[in-house]
Scaffold this motif. Sequence first.
Motif, PDB file in Angstrom:
ATOM      1  N   LEU A  17      -3.755   4.882  -3.123  1.00 40.65           N
ATOM      2  CA  LEU A  17      -2.698   5.673  -2.497  1.00 40.65           C
ATOM      3  C   LEU A  17      -2.014   4.892  -1.387  1.00 40.65           C
ATOM      4  O   LEU A  17      -0.796   4.979  -1.223  1.00 40.65           O
ATOM      5  N   GLU A  18      -2.792   4.130  -0.657  1.00 43.55           N
ATOM      6  CA  GLU A  18      -2.216   3.320   0.417  1.00 43.55           C
ATOM      7  C   GLU A  18      -1.232   2.293  -0.144  1.00 43.55           C
ATOM      8  O   GLU A  18      -0.134   2.102   0.395  1.00 43.55           O
ATOM      9  N   ALA A  19      -1.587   1.662  -1.259  1.00 42.74           N
ATOM     10  CA  ALA A  19      -0.697   0.680  -1.889  1.00 42.74           C
ATOM     11  C   ALA A  19       0.569   1.359  -2.417  1.00 42.74           C
ATOM     12  O   ALA A  19       1.673   0.817  -2.275  1.00 42.74           O
ATOM     13  N   GLN A  20       0.421   2.529  -3.007  1.00 44.66           N
ATOM     14  CA  GLN A  20       1.584   3.274  -3.502  1.00 44.66           C
ATOM     15  C   GLN A  20       2.500   3.654  -2.336  1.00 44.66           C
ATOM     16  O   GLN A  20       3.724   3.541  -2.447  1.00 44.66           O
ATOM     17  N   ALA A  21       1.907   4.124  -1.253  1.00 46.86           N
ATOM     18  CA  ALA A  21       2.691   4.519  -0.077  1.00 46.86           C
ATOM     19  C   ALA A  21       3.438   3.321   0.489  1.00 46.86           C
ATOM     20  O   ALA A  21       4.625   3.424   0.829  1.00 46.86           O
ATOM     21  N   ALA A  22       2.771   2.189   0.587  1.00 42.66           N
ATOM     22  CA  ALA A  22       3.415   0.981   1.105  1.00 42.66           C
ATOM     23  C   ALA A  22       4.583   0.569   0.221  1.00 42.66           C
ATOM     24  O   ALA A  22       5.642   0.176   0.724  1.00 42.66           O
ATOM     25  N   ALA A  23       4.432   0.687  -1.093  1.00 38.89           N
ATOM     26  CA  ALA A  23       5.514   0.330  -2.017  1.00 38.89           C
ATOM     27  C   ALA A  23       6.708   1.264  -1.845  1.00 38.89           C
ATOM     28  O   ALA A  23       7.860   0.813  -1.846  1.00 38.89           O
ATOM     29  N   VAL A  24       6.460   2.571  -1.689  1.00 41.79           N
ATOM     30  CA  VAL A  24       7.547   3.533  -1.467  1.00 41.79           C
ATOM     31  C   VAL A  24       8.269   3.210  -0.159  1.00 41.79           C
ATOM     32  O   VAL A  24       9.508   3.168  -0.107  1.00 41.79           O
ATOM     33  N   CYS A  28      12.202   2.106   0.278  1.00 39.20           N
ATOM     34  CA  CYS A  28      13.104   2.849   1.169  1.00 39.20           C
ATOM     35  C   CYS A  28      13.709   1.913   2.206  1.00 39.20           C
ATOM     36  O   CYS A  28      14.914   1.955   2.465  1.00 39.20           O
ATOM     37  N   ARG A  29      12.863   1.081   2.799  1.00 37.93           N
ATOM     38  CA  ARG A  29      13.316   0.141   3.837  1.00 37.93           C
ATOM     39  C   ARG A  29      14.370  -0.811   3.266  1.00 37.93           C
ATOM     40  O   ARG A  29      15.398  -1.056   3.887  1.00 37.93           O
ATOM     41  N   ILE A  53       0.623   3.619   7.210  1.00 39.83           N
ATOM     42  CA  ILE A  53       1.147   2.275   6.963  1.00 39.83           C
ATOM     43  C   ILE A  53       1.940   1.811   8.189  1.00 39.83           C
ATOM     44  O   ILE A  53       2.863   2.502   8.629  1.00 39.83           O
ATOM     45  N   PRO A  54       1.601   0.665   8.755  1.00 37.52           N
ATOM     46  CA  PRO A  54       2.368   0.155   9.888  1.00 37.52           C
ATOM     47  C   PRO A  54       3.846   0.004   9.534  1.00 37.52           C
ATOM     48  O   PRO A  54       4.190  -0.428   8.434  1.00 37.52           O
ATOM     49  N   GLY A  55       4.716   0.386  10.450  1.00 41.46           N
ATOM     50  CA  GLY A  55       6.146   0.288  10.233  1.00 41.46           C
ATOM     51  C   GLY A  55       6.749   1.497   9.534  1.00 41.46           C
ATOM     52  O   GLY A  55       7.951   1.529   9.273  1.00 41.46           O
ATOM     53  N   SER A  56       5.938   2.503   9.243  1.00 40.30           N
ATOM     54  CA  SER A  56       6.438   3.687   8.535  1.00 40.30           C
ATOM     55  C   SER A  56       7.491   4.444   9.337  1.00 40.30           C
ATOM     56  O   SER A  56       8.333   5.141   8.761  1.00 40.30           O
ATOM     57  N   SER A  57       7.487   4.276  10.655  1.00 37.71           N
ATOM     58  CA  SER A  57       8.468   4.982  11.484  1.00 37.71           C
ATOM     59  C   SER A  57       9.900   4.531  11.200  1.00 37.71           C
ATOM     60  O   SER A  57      10.844   5.242  11.518  1.00 37.71           O
ATOM     61  N   GLU A  58      10.075   3.387  10.567  1.00 36.22           N
ATOM     62  CA  GLU A  58      11.410   2.935  10.167  1.00 36.22           C
ATOM     63  C   GLU A  58      11.963   3.773   9.016  1.00 36.22           C
ATOM     64  O   GLU A  58      13.168   3.793   8.797  1.00 36.22           O
ATOM     65  N   VAL A  59      11.083   4.450   8.288  1.00 34.80           N
ATOM     66  CA  VAL A  59      11.467   5.160   7.069  1.00 34.80           C
ATOM     67  C   VAL A  59      11.243   6.661   7.178  1.00 34.80           C
ATOM     68  O   VAL A  59      12.080   7.453   6.769  1.00 34.80           O
ATOM     69  N   VAL A  60      10.106   7.072   7.722  1.00 32.54           N
ATOM     70  CA  VAL A  60       9.757   8.494   7.753  1.00 32.54           C
ATOM     71  C   VAL A  60      10.480   9.167   8.913  1.00 32.54           C
ATOM     72  O   VAL A  60      10.248   8.843  10.078  1.00 32.54           O
ATOM     73  N   ASP A  61      11.363  10.105   8.583  1.00 35.01           N
ATOM     74  CA  ASP A  61      12.125  10.838   9.598  1.00 35.01           C
ATOM     75  C   ASP A  61      11.296  11.988  10.147  1.00 35.01           C
ATOM     76  O   ASP A  61      11.114  12.110  11.347  1.00 35.01           O
ATOM     77  N   ARG A  62      10.802  12.846   9.251  1.00 37.70           N
ATOM     78  CA  ARG A  62       9.995  13.993   9.680  1.00 37.70           C
ATOM     79  C   ARG A  62       9.234  14.569   8.506  1.00 37.70           C
ATOM     80  O   ARG A  62       9.581  14.342   7.357  1.00 37.70           O
ATOM     81  N   CYS A  63       8.204  15.348   8.862  1.00 36.27           N
ATOM     82  CA  CYS A  63       7.351  15.974   7.869  1.00 36.27           C
ATOM     83  C   CYS A  63       7.015  17.387   8.333  1.00 36.27           C
ATOM     84  O   CYS A  63       6.561  17.571   9.462  1.00 36.27           O
ATOM     85  N   TYR A  64       7.254  18.344   7.469  1.00 38.47           N
ATOM     86  CA  TYR A  64       6.922  19.734   7.761  1.00 38.47           C
ATOM     87  C   TYR A  64       5.680  20.117   6.972  1.00 38.47           C
ATOM     88  O   TYR A  64       5.642  19.942   5.758  1.00 38.47           O
ATOM     89  N   VAL A 162      -0.794  14.076  -3.926  1.00 32.27           N
ATOM     90  CA  VAL A 162      -0.197  12.971  -3.167  1.00 32.27           C
ATOM     91  C   VAL A 162       0.153  11.821  -4.109  1.00 32.27           C
ATOM     92  O   VAL A 162       1.235  11.237  -4.018  1.00 32.27           O
ATOM     93  N   ASP A 163      -0.739  11.517  -5.028  1.00 32.46           N
ATOM     94  CA  ASP A 163      -0.480  10.471  -6.019  1.00 32.46           C
ATOM     95  C   ASP A 163       0.800  10.776  -6.803  1.00 32.46           C
ATOM     96  O   ASP A 163       1.673   9.917  -6.954  1.00 32.46           O
ATOM     97  N   ARG A 164       0.932  12.011  -7.299  1.00 33.76           N
ATOM     98  CA  ARG A 164       2.121  12.400  -8.061  1.00 33.76           C
ATOM     99  C   ARG A 164       3.361  12.360  -7.187  1.00 33.76           C
ATOM    100  O   ARG A 164       4.444  11.970  -7.638  1.00 33.76           O
ATOM    101  N   ALA A 165       3.247  12.779  -5.928  1.00 29.37           N
ATOM    102  CA  ALA A 165       4.387  12.765  -5.019  1.00 29.37           C
ATOM    103  C   ALA A 165       4.880  11.344  -4.801  1.00 29.37           C
ATOM    104  O   ALA A 165       6.091  11.083  -4.831  1.00 29.37           O
ATOM    105  N   LEU A 166       3.971  10.417  -4.595  1.00 25.24           N
ATOM    106  CA  LEU A 166       4.364   9.017  -4.405  1.00 25.24           C
ATOM    107  C   LEU A 166       5.020   8.454  -5.659  1.00 25.24           C
ATOM    108  O   LEU A 166       6.008   7.720  -5.580  1.00 25.24           O
ATOM    109  N   LYS A 167       4.492   8.816  -6.813  1.00 26.89           N
ATOM    110  CA  LYS A 167       5.092   8.355  -8.074  1.00 26.89           C
ATOM    111  C   LYS A 167       6.466   8.980  -8.283  1.00 26.89           C
ATOM    112  O   LYS A 167       7.385   8.318  -8.772  1.00 26.89           O
ATOM    113  N   LEU A 168       6.632  10.243  -7.912  1.00 27.04           N
ATOM    114  CA  LEU A 168       7.927  10.902  -8.025  1.00 27.04           C
ATOM    115  C   LEU A 168       8.944  10.241  -7.098  1.00 27.04           C
ATOM    116  O   LEU A 168      10.085   9.976  -7.497  1.00 27.04           O
ATOM    117  N   LEU A 169       8.532   9.950  -5.877  1.00 23.84           N
ATOM    118  CA  LEU A 169       9.431   9.256  -4.949  1.00 23.84           C
ATOM    119  C   LEU A 169       9.823   7.885  -5.514  1.00 23.84           C
ATOM    120  O   LEU A 169      10.998   7.513  -5.495  1.00 23.84           O
TER     121      LEU A 169
END
Length: 173
Positions: A17-24, A28-29, A53-64, A162-169
């Motif tokens: 999941l960490e690798a998938q998140a980093a790729a997403v 985005c970046r 993931i370090p540097g995620s603040s460049e991409v993630v705006d907000r999460c509800y 979470v896995d499906r969400a990352l794949k969908l993104l």
Amino acid sequence: MHSELDDTETICIGETLEAQAAAVLDRCREQGLQLALAESCTGGLLAGTLTAIPGSSEVVDRCYVTYSNVAKIQMLGVSGELINAEGAVSKAVSFAMLEGVLERSRADIGLSITGIAGPGGQESEKPVGLVYLAAAKRGEEPVSERMLFGDAGRTEVRSLSVDRALKLLASIL
């Protein structure tokens, strides 16, 4: 310096999941895109996975994290009538959550997740492990997925979501 907390994050999230998140995040970046999320059954696990993931603040705006129906209504503007008619775990509500997260953020991409992680909460037509996801780039038609993970256990349903969400993104990038 390596701390115990770093080890715990990797173990809780998992290397895949960490690798998938980093790729997403990287995609985005590269495209200069911001991301916003609306989570229910995952309780912030997707946000936690991305922001580990370090540097995620460049991409993630907000999460509800809109775990309750009241939160979906108040934070995302989901119609109470829609929730009463379709149920919180429905394609229609996943789309309404997506619409709300895009309206309330500056993000270019939004994603929503709603489902039944279990062990309780199932209804006759909505079993444990039923999850709806919706995602879209701003101004484009949303895409959705209906997943039936079965009664795999609460932790597994959340992780699979979470896995499906990352794949969908990744698929809309």
